[in-house]
Design an enzyme around this catalytic site. Sequence first.
Site, PDB file in Angstrom:
ATOM      1  N   LYS A   1     -10.278   0.461  -2.232  1.00  0.00           N
ATOM      2  CA  LYS A   1     -10.142   0.244  -0.790  1.00  0.00           C
ATOM      3  C   LYS A   1     -10.385   1.531  -0.022  1.00  0.00           C
ATOM      4  O   LYS A   1      -9.547   2.427  -0.021  1.00  0.00           O
ATOM      5  CB  LYS A   1      -8.735  -0.286  -0.474  1.00  0.00           C
ATOM      6  CG  LYS A   1      -8.491  -0.512   1.022  1.00  0.00           C
ATOM      7  CD  LYS A   1      -7.131  -1.128   1.297  1.00  0.00           C
ATOM      8  CE  LYS A   1      -6.842  -1.182   2.800  1.00  0.00           C
ATOM      9  NZ  LYS A   1      -5.493  -1.684   3.093  1.00  0.00           N
TER      10      LYS A   1
ATOM     11  N   ASP B   1       0.863  -1.184   0.000  1.00  0.00           N
ATOM     12  CA  ASP B   1       0.000   0.000   0.000  1.00  0.00           C
ATOM     13  C   ASP B   1       0.900   1.235   0.000  1.00  0.00           C
ATOM     14  O   ASP B   1       1.469   1.596   1.035  1.00  0.00           O
ATOM     15  CB  ASP B   1      -0.907   0.017   1.233  1.00  0.00           C
ATOM     16  CG  ASP B   1      -1.985  -1.071   1.179  1.00  0.00           C
ATOM     17  OD1 ASP B   1      -1.798  -2.070   0.435  1.00  0.00           O
ATOM     18  OD2 ASP B   1      -3.002  -0.921   1.880  1.00  0.00           O
TER      19      ASP B   1
ATOM     20  N   LYS C   1      -6.892   3.472  -3.234  1.00  0.00           N
ATOM     21  CA  LYS C   1      -7.286   3.464  -1.825  1.00  0.00           C
ATOM     22  C   LYS C   1      -7.462   4.895  -1.358  1.00  0.00           C
ATOM     23  O   LYS C   1      -6.708   5.779  -1.769  1.00  0.00           O
ATOM     24  CB  LYS C   1      -6.187   2.733  -1.035  1.00  0.00           C
ATOM     25  CG  LYS C   1      -6.340   2.709   0.464  1.00  0.00           C
ATOM     26  CD  LYS C   1      -5.224   1.853   1.095  1.00  0.00           C
ATOM     27  CE  LYS C   1      -5.161   2.027   2.600  1.00  0.00           C
ATOM     28  NZ  LYS C   1      -4.036   1.279   3.212  1.00  0.00           N
TER      29      LYS C   1
END
Lengths: 796, 326
Positions: B262, B163, B226
């Site tokens: 996300k 991430d 995300k």
Amino acid sequence: MNIQKIYETMEYGPAPESRTVADEWLQLRKHQFDLFIAGTWQTPKIRKYLESINPANKEFLAKIAVADKSDVNKAVSAARKALPGWLAIGSHGRARYLYAIARQLQKHARLFAVLETLDNGKPIRESRDIDIPLAIRHFYHHAGWAHLLETEFPDHQPIGVVGQIIPWNFPLLMLAWKIAPALAAGNTIVLKPAELTSLTALAFAELCENIQLPPGVLNIVTGGGKTGEWIAKHPDIQKIAFTGSTEVGRILRQVTAGTGKKLSLELGGKSPFLVFEGADLDGAVEGIVDAIWFNQGQVCCAGSRLLLQESIAEKMIAKIKKRMKKLRIGNPLDKCIDMGAIVAPTQLRKIKLLLQTGKKEGCVPWQPSVACPKEGYFFSPTLFTDVSPSSTIAQEEIFGPVLVSMTFRTPAEAIALANNTRYGLAASIWSENINLALDVAPKIKAGSIWINCTNLFDAASGFGGYRESGFGREGGKEGMWEYLKPKWEAEFANKEPYRSASKAKKQNKNSALLLPIDRTAKMYIGGKQSRPDSGYTTPVHSLSGKILGAVGKGSRKDIRNAVEAAHAASSWATTSAHARAQILYYIAENFEIRSNEFAAKISQMTGISSKAAQQEVDLSIQRIYTYAAFADKYEGSVHHTPFRNVTLAMPEPIGVLGVICPSASPLLGFLSTVLPPIAIGNCVVAVPSEFFPLAATDFYQILDTSDLPGGVLNIVTGNQDTLVEVLANHDDVDGIWYFGSKAGSKMVEYASAENMKRTWVNYGKHRDWFNKLHGEGEAFLRHATQIKNIWIPYGE
Amino acid sequence: MNSKEIQGSKCRERNGGTPLELEWINAFHVNRSAIERRVATLGTRRSVKKQWQAAWLLRAISCMDLTTLAGDDTPGNVLRLCAKGKQPVRQDILAEMEGLNLPVSVAAICVYHNLVKTAVDCLQGTAIPVAAVSTGFPAGQISFEHKLEQIRASVEAGASEIDIVISRSHVLLANWRKLYEEVLAYREACGPVHLKTILATGELATLTNVAKASLVCMMAGADFIKTSTGKESVNAILPVGLVMVRAIRDYYEKTGFHVGFKPAGGIGRAKQALEWFILMKEELGSEWLDASLFRFGASGLLGDIERQLEHHVTGRYSALYRHPMG
């Protein structure tokens, strides 16, 4: 379905709202309802009841009383009787009742929502989150107007007993739109709910009983069209407010014509939904869902005509179809559906018929393959492509979940297509370009314009139509005027001063058609002097019978030409207010030089003293000043609607206005009636005083020297009642002011029903034009304009 | 083109990216008010109750990146978190659910680089991957070289998902090419490992910036986009989510590539999880309700879901202490 299976498919399940409380409520009342008259429940005279049916499953809900003529009479006399007491309670006292209604509605919100959904078939989400909260908000807002009545509307009083007839698509909300302003203004009410959906109105009547609203202030008479007709025709009802079809609205205009009943009509629509390239396309798609699939499309202001810029049309159609596949149709009480049932089989048939017509004419329908219940009256969401303006479905209001789409190339073409309709209720404009959106908004003929949004409503903002979508506004300050009248109206005279005297003199001389000894005044059309098309002239006599001159005898053709000229001058509406004011001041300036001559002419024609004639001229100059002053000061407002947006309430000129000037006070009456529309941007076709026309015809020389653009004010002389008939029956005339006889007033109102002209007539009651209260002021400007509300959300 | 089967997926082609297309980015318009109106009614147009709610919440667990990202993380609490991830719901509760035949576990365990190895070791023998936050998480204010090194180190340590945080300054300065090249480099550094790009939307100022940054990241080959690090003052909120999801849809319609989404930070209630699912289902379809395309970045959400699941089987409102902590 077991959890494992749901886990795999991730489907939605049923989520029904409980109807237990509503069922108990119906049972407790034995599924039967009487009429609410004078604060009590009264059996209908003829003991007839109609059945209210749940359109989602055809179940019987309740028997609803049918009021006949004597029941309506009883209701009206109860309302009449209650009027003095309701007035005596005072504005603060009335505010307390409206506040109590709002609170009570809030406390019983869910019962009202469930009842509404059972009765009408709309999704519980909509009745719960939109209809009922908006109704509550309406009463809160109007509790405020009730309290502020005297300070905000000085010198005004309630109209009296009002008759209100409401539709089935938003039963409680339309009731709120009608009742809240009427009560706030101090009127008493006879209201008829739609025969298909009376339940929430009856629950509302109970609520009013509970808060001890004085008996007779609100009477609810249920029934069908006949009941409505008795209300409309009742001589003791002073105002009719109606929401419904244009067809019925037209009949109401006709049956109330000449009666002096005030009328507000909120009628049909075929509202355009414009999407420009450079819009948030996904946002626009959701807008479309709210525009046409809200309430199954049974919305007067539904965005039912989709206009797409060619460059994005294909992409948008694909997006819309994809979105339509996600729509869920089903049990309206289910909290997980988007569309419920169509209100009744008659409506369903109408929709199906128009679908067939569309197909027959070569338009291509598309429906998603979504599950549609079989037991009730349901109709799938439908999108038509390959539609052109000449298709029936592009012109007719379908009042169902059917969207028709067309394309445009340029903003100008978008506006032309948007306005290519007899209706004018609302429009939605989608673009991220503020320059474009704010350019288009004023050019669309509609009462509500939603920029990057759609179907937003609020009690603080007036809602209502242009053209055949009706007239009058509901909500906000603009809506309150519909339920008030000026106190000084009582002073209006039955007889017009010195009109009959002059008639007598004229008749003496009528035998001989003498050659004019002065000069022949011409018509003034399109800024040019023109001879009457008929080739005839009429002499104008002095009081002593002397011929003072002649004027052209106007005919149909002259009116036709004048209306064309007025339309050609329409850029007057967008001329800056400052420029309009300057021209009016210039008129005053040029007029004053010749004031003595005008005074002498008035005195000669009418026989009034030269002192009085001089006074008329002096007042005339003042009146020009009044409207020159108002030209850049009669402004709109920004409504406080509870969203992050500005809601601009803009007074817009009505368009081309026919003005039949008063006979007396030939100059002052002429100027008092032609100047307010002009000051605010209308173009006028004026028919001056029939007996003393020379004051007006002399005036056009002043217009010529004062830079007033040709066509803004056209003067056609001749027989007023003949000419007004031509104007009233002209579909390209947007409004008529008539200051003549009782019979003429009736004719004007009746004939205007055809294209729903805005009319302002005097019912044969005459103002004293020398009296400022009667002769000038904002009331004239209000009648010369209609409010357009433009909703502009903002935020990046 | 790299292709990798992601946990739970039906062997979809991995996002291969596209060249940077500024024209496309600039033609994508977002109207904030329209976005807000849509999200305001998402949860009122749809309702998920009873066994549907239970099933959806179990699905939410399967899409959860169970996360700890704190300065005081130690192997001790990370091990506890991994254990919770393997067995997120009390067995007696699951046993009460008729017809349920699922191995219930979370989608991933998400930690800082220093704890990747601890987590990987603990999750040996399970299908639960370890995700590492990277590139100078959360602010991203370290040198570009260090960022790439961090990715490589975490991949080396056994993380199967990375991430990353984007450089917010590239967005605020409208430096789309730099942003594109940055993410392209991260993707390359990840190799076969799954790349999630954190936009830190709370620091991007406008929804239009969020939309543009989303598109650029996808063009550069992000597997997921995300919302947040969980450390900004505003984290995952529905309006931002809707903008990103619509960017994903636009990208999918143009390229055929599925990119995952996300939301992270601020999602602590079961009801919120349902709202996010409704958003995904309505805007992208049920296909996106799968761990291969959707993740919740959350730490507190699981507890509330457990309470709701217990309520579903017992009819009694539950207390947090009745559920084993992570």
